[in-house]
Design a protein around this motif. Structure first.
Motif, PDB file in Angstrom:
ATOM      1  N   SER A 271       5.945  -7.177   3.721  1.00 56.27           N
ATOM      2  CA  SER A 271       6.634  -7.482   4.980  1.00 56.27           C
ATOM      3  C   SER A 271       7.442  -8.782   4.866  1.00 56.27           C
ATOM      4  CB  SER A 271       5.609  -7.621   6.100  1.00 56.27           C
ATOM      5  OG  SER A 271       4.731  -8.675   5.806  1.00 56.27           O
TER       6      SER A 271
ATOM      7  N   LYS B 287      -2.680  -8.402  -7.346  1.00 51.04           N
ATOM      8  CA  LYS B 287      -3.469  -8.302  -6.107  1.00 51.04           C
ATOM      9  C   LYS B 287      -2.917  -7.095  -5.363  1.00 51.04           C
ATOM     10  CE  LYS B 287      -3.923  -8.919  -2.126  1.00 51.04           C
ATOM     11  NZ  LYS B 287      -4.254  -7.814  -1.204  1.00 51.04           N
TER      12      LYS B 287
ATOM     13  N   TRP C 205       0.806  -1.225   0.000  1.00 54.63           N
ATOM     14  CA  TRP C 205       0.000   0.000   0.000  1.00 54.63           C
ATOM     15  C   TRP C 205       0.836   1.270   0.000  1.00 54.63           C
ATOM     16  CZ3 TRP C 205       1.974   1.948   4.399  1.00 54.63           C
ATOM     17  CH2 TRP C 205       2.340   1.048   5.411  1.00 54.63           C
TER      18      TRP C 205
ATOM     19  N   GLU D 112      -5.145  -4.207   0.264  1.00 52.86           N
ATOM     20  CA  GLU D 112      -6.555  -3.874   0.520  1.00 52.86           C
ATOM     21  C   GLU D 112      -6.755  -2.389   0.854  1.00 52.86           C
ATOM     22  OE1 GLU D 112      -4.672  -6.320   1.534  1.00 52.86           O
ATOM     23  OE2 GLU D 112      -5.135  -7.028   3.556  1.00 52.86           O
TER      24      GLU D 112
HETATM   25  P1  NAD Z   1       1.913  -7.185   4.237  1.00 55.37           P
HETATM   26  O1  NAD Z   1       3.176  -7.864   3.896  1.00 55.37           O
HETATM   27  O2  NAD Z   1       0.899  -7.906   5.067  1.00 55.37           O
HETATM   28  O3  NAD Z   1       1.121  -6.772   2.882  1.00 55.37           O
HETATM   29  C1  NAD Z   1       1.729  -6.607   1.617  1.00 55.37           C
HETATM   30  C2  NAD Z   1       0.856  -7.279   0.564  1.00 55.37           C
HETATM   31  O4  NAD Z   1       0.759  -8.676   0.846  1.00 55.37           O
HETATM   32  C3  NAD Z   1      -0.602  -6.770   0.522  1.00 55.37           C
HETATM   33  O5  NAD Z   1      -1.059  -6.763  -0.815  1.00 55.37           O
HETATM   34  C4  NAD Z   1      -1.347  -7.825   1.314  1.00 55.37           C
HETATM   35  O6  NAD Z   1      -2.711  -7.925   0.984  1.00 55.37           O
HETATM   36  C5  NAD Z   1      -0.601  -9.073   0.894  1.00 55.37           C
HETATM   37  N1  NAD Z   1      -0.742 -10.190   1.844  1.00 55.37           N
HETATM   38  C6  NAD Z   1      -0.985 -10.132   3.177  1.00 55.37           C
HETATM   39  N2  NAD Z   1      -1.083 -11.374   3.677  1.00 55.37           N
HETATM   40  C7  NAD Z   1      -0.901 -12.234   2.660  1.00 55.37           C
HETATM   41  C8  NAD Z   1      -0.886 -13.650   2.546  1.00 55.37           C
HETATM   42  N3  NAD Z   1      -1.107 -14.443   3.596  1.00 55.37           N
HETATM   43  N4  NAD Z   1      -0.648 -14.192   1.322  1.00 55.37           N
HETATM   44  C9  NAD Z   1      -0.435 -13.415   0.251  1.00 55.37           C
HETATM   45  N5  NAD Z   1      -0.454 -12.065   0.287  1.00 55.37           N
HETATM   46  C10 NAD Z   1      -0.677 -11.473   1.482  1.00 55.37           C
HETATM   47  O7  NAD Z   1       2.248  -5.796   4.875  1.00 55.37           O
HETATM   48  P2  NAD Z   1       1.325  -4.953   5.887  1.00 55.37           P
HETATM   49  O8  NAD Z   1       0.696  -5.770   6.954  1.00 55.37           O
HETATM   50  O9  NAD Z   1       0.402  -4.209   5.027  1.00 55.37           O
HETATM   51  O10 NAD Z   1       2.429  -4.063   6.569  1.00 55.37           O
HETATM   52  C11 NAD Z   1       3.142  -4.569   7.707  1.00 55.37           C
HETATM   53  C12 NAD Z   1       4.552  -4.134   7.697  1.00 55.37           C
HETATM   54  O11 NAD Z   1       5.182  -4.636   6.505  1.00 55.37           O
HETATM   55  C13 NAD Z   1       4.767  -2.634   7.604  1.00 55.37           C
HETATM   56  O12 NAD Z   1       4.701  -2.032   8.846  1.00 55.37           O
HETATM   57  C14 NAD Z   1       6.145  -2.570   6.993  1.00 55.37           C
HETATM   58  O13 NAD Z   1       7.132  -2.714   7.973  1.00 55.37           O
HETATM   59  C15 NAD Z   1       6.167  -3.744   6.066  1.00 55.37           C
HETATM   60  N6  NAD Z   1       5.868  -3.350   4.674  1.00 55.37           N
HETATM   61  C16 NAD Z   1       6.905  -3.225   3.839  1.00 55.37           C
HETATM   62  C17 NAD Z   1       6.673  -2.815   2.539  1.00 55.37           C
HETATM   63  C18 NAD Z   1       7.795  -2.627   1.579  1.00 55.37           C
HETATM   64  O14 NAD Z   1       7.679  -1.852   0.646  1.00 55.37           O
HETATM   65  N7  NAD Z   1       8.866  -3.358   1.721  1.00 55.37           N
HETATM   66  C19 NAD Z   1       5.391  -2.523   2.100  1.00 55.37           C
HETATM   67  C20 NAD Z   1       4.329  -2.710   2.983  1.00 55.37           C
HETATM   68  C21 NAD Z   1       4.595  -3.114   4.272  1.00 55.37           C
END
Ligand code: NAD
Length: 477
Positions: free
Chosen positions: A225, A171, A147, A174
């Motif tokens: 993450s 995907k 996001w 959200e």
């Molecule tokens: P996340 O990893 O949960 O989400 C990233 C993407 O993965 C989203 O599209 C989400 O819907 C998807 N996702 C979530 N669970 C999944 C699953 N079980 N299987 C497949 N896809 C799945 O990240 P978050 O919870 O939105 O953020 C948490 C932490 O992650 C943040 O605080 C940050 O530290 C880190 N983060 C890093 C980046 C980056 O650019 N490296 C981006 C977002 C978040």
């Protein structure tokens, strides 16, 4: 209400359920997204496969290039509209949202130019043989987008995948779908055949995982993450599906006493304040040579005090964080710092009149953060900068490399020999000397080492990851 975008059609999800879309600037619901199911993913994969084997395979590299260039021009022409969508959806200040829309146009432009320059080689071999290599697309590629920079990350992964001859099922996160759903419509209008770009919205554990598990997906790119990245890799390993992972960082800005501090200070501040610190390559640690530690902290502190967070449309230094859980995550880190006696040098302000329902965090500068502390080890993903002092070059290297991550490093020194020594010794996918981030750098390969992930996106290098190499040996005597 928003729809999924499959085979160039707006579709309802099989669930007939929706997810609320919140404006992070005031916490109010203003739209709805499809809460999709694995069946929706299956529809998208089937549409993508039909496209890959049908109209997409009949396009030459030059045809793909022209389509991507048309899309780039369309994105540039709709930049204000796309920026406004992402601003409301993600809480981005106007300047940032606009820069992200133009970066998306630039990704498509760069990859348009790359389509017809990707080629194999001929290899010397035994007499009587001719051997060549072809770079072939994987086929149907899956993209799980976070996001923080939806448009930019879509541009870098989908742009590269299409240029290399793949089709895409995306995907989005959200919390951040609106701009991407609009870009998919623009792609259809630009002439992309049905099924080339498909977007399915919904929860990660419901549809993200279904995408990663789907046997029809031939390559997955994931940004997010480390926890979910590990899961994606495990799921993909079950069917030997190649994966590119970009999992963030704890990137150091290393400042030596001989550095041009006037040049360094605004860049160091921007690297943690941009997008409210929700940037994978955020410069979230500042390592300062002992002899300038106090005066530099003072100057950084003065700059922090002047920073203001407020509603996205007010276009201040920072917008809100993406959502309430992200704000409480950042606040947890700060409470722990307080409990552990870590001192605050300075913090910025939340602008008067910012709506009370918005997810605002003033930027904070912390000092003397112990190297093993959570604040020096984990990605906060908020505007929190951790400062620590080093005594000499070896010590700077030790601190810089003392996390599980390795995405980006910034080195500030006028000593030419030290610039190269440090660049060799820090473990990260990118190193910036006397600058940081190079203004985005669509052309510059990007990705990490260690827990920051593997594979490279951006630049021409990304195209190697989005293709597989076939070796063809012809015996002709
Ligand atoms: P996340 O990893 O949960 O989400 C990233 C993407 O993965 C989203 O599209 C989400 O819907 C998807 N996702 C979530 N669970 C999944 C699953 N079980 N299987 C497949 N896809 C799945 O990240 P978050 O919870 O939105 O953020 C948490 C932490 O992650 C943040 O605080 C940050 O530290 C880190 N983060 C890093 C980046 C980056 O650019 N490296 C981006 C977002 C978040």
């Amino acid at each position: 209400m928003q729809h999924n975008f499959i085979a160039n059609q707006a579709c309802l999800s099989h669930s007939r359920q929706t997810l609320a879309v919140l404006d992070p600037s005031d916490g109010q619901v203003f739209d709805e997204l499809q809460r999709s199911t694995p069946q929706d993913i299956d529809d998208a994969v089937q549409a993508a496969r039909a496209c890959f084997e049908g109209p997409w395979s009949r396009l030459s590299a030059v045809d793909r290039s022209r389509l991507l260039m048309k899309l780039s021009q369309s994105v540039a022409a709709h930049a204000d509209e796309l920026a406004a969508l992402e601003q409301r959806d993600c809480g981005k200040p106007t300047k940032q949202a606009r820069a992200d829309a133009m970066a998306l146009a630039r990704y498509f432009e760069f990859y348009a130019g790359a389509c017809d320059k990707l080629h194999g080689e001929t290899l010397p071999y035994l007499n009587g043989y001719s051997v060549l290599t072809w770079r072939e697309p994987h086929g149907v590629t899956g993209h799980i987008v976070p996001w923080n920079y939806p448009m930019q990350i879509f541009g870098r992964c989908v742009g590269g995948a299409l240029a290399a001859g793949n089709v895409c099922v995306v995907k989005p996160a959200e919390d951040a779908c609106l701009s991407l759903l609009r870009v998919a419509q623009l792609a259809a209008e630009a002439g992309f055949p049905a099924g080339a770009i498909n977007i399915v919205t919904g929860y990660g554990h419901e549809v993200g995982e279904a995408l990663a598990r789907h046997p029809g997906i031939d390559h997955i790119s994931f940004t997010g993450s480390p926890k979910i990245g590990t899961l994606i890799q495990q799921v993909a390993a079950e069917r030997h599906c190649p994966v590119t992972l970009e999992l963030g960082g704890k990137s150091p800005q290393i400042i030596f006493a001989d550095a041009d501090l006037d040049a360094a200070i605004p860049v160091v501040i921007n690297a943690i304040v941009q997008n409210s610190g929700q940037t994978c390559s955020a410069g979230s640690r500042v390592l300062i040579e002992q002899s300038i530690y106090e005066p530099l902290l003072h100057r950084l502190g003065q700059a922090f005090k002047a920073l203001r967070a407020g509603p996205a449309a007010a276009d201040l230094d920072l917008g809100p964080l993406i959502r309430a859980t992200q704000l409480s995550r950042v606040q947890d880190f700060l409470s722990q710092a307080q409990r552990d006696g870590i001192a605050v040098v300075a913090q910025g302000e939340i602008a008067a009149g910012a709506p009370s329902g918005g997810f605002y965090q003033a930027p904070v500068l912390l000092r003397d953060v112990p190297v093993q502390h959570r604040l020096a080890q984990e990605e906060v993903f908020g505007p929190v900068l951790s400062a620590m002092a080093f005594d000499h070059e070896d010590h700077a290297v030790e601190l810089a490399n003392a996390t599980a991550f390795g995405l980006v490093s910034g080195i500030w020194t006028r000593d030419g020999g030290r610039q190269f020594r440090m660049a060799r010794r820090v473990r990260s996918g990118q190193v910036f000397i006397n600058n940081y981030g190079a203004g985005g750098g669509v052309e510059l390969p990007f990705g990490g080492v260690k827990s920051s992930g593997h594979g490279r996106e951006k630049g021409f290098e990304a195209l190697y990851g989005f293709t597989t190499l076939k070796t063809v040996a012809v015996r002709h005597d």
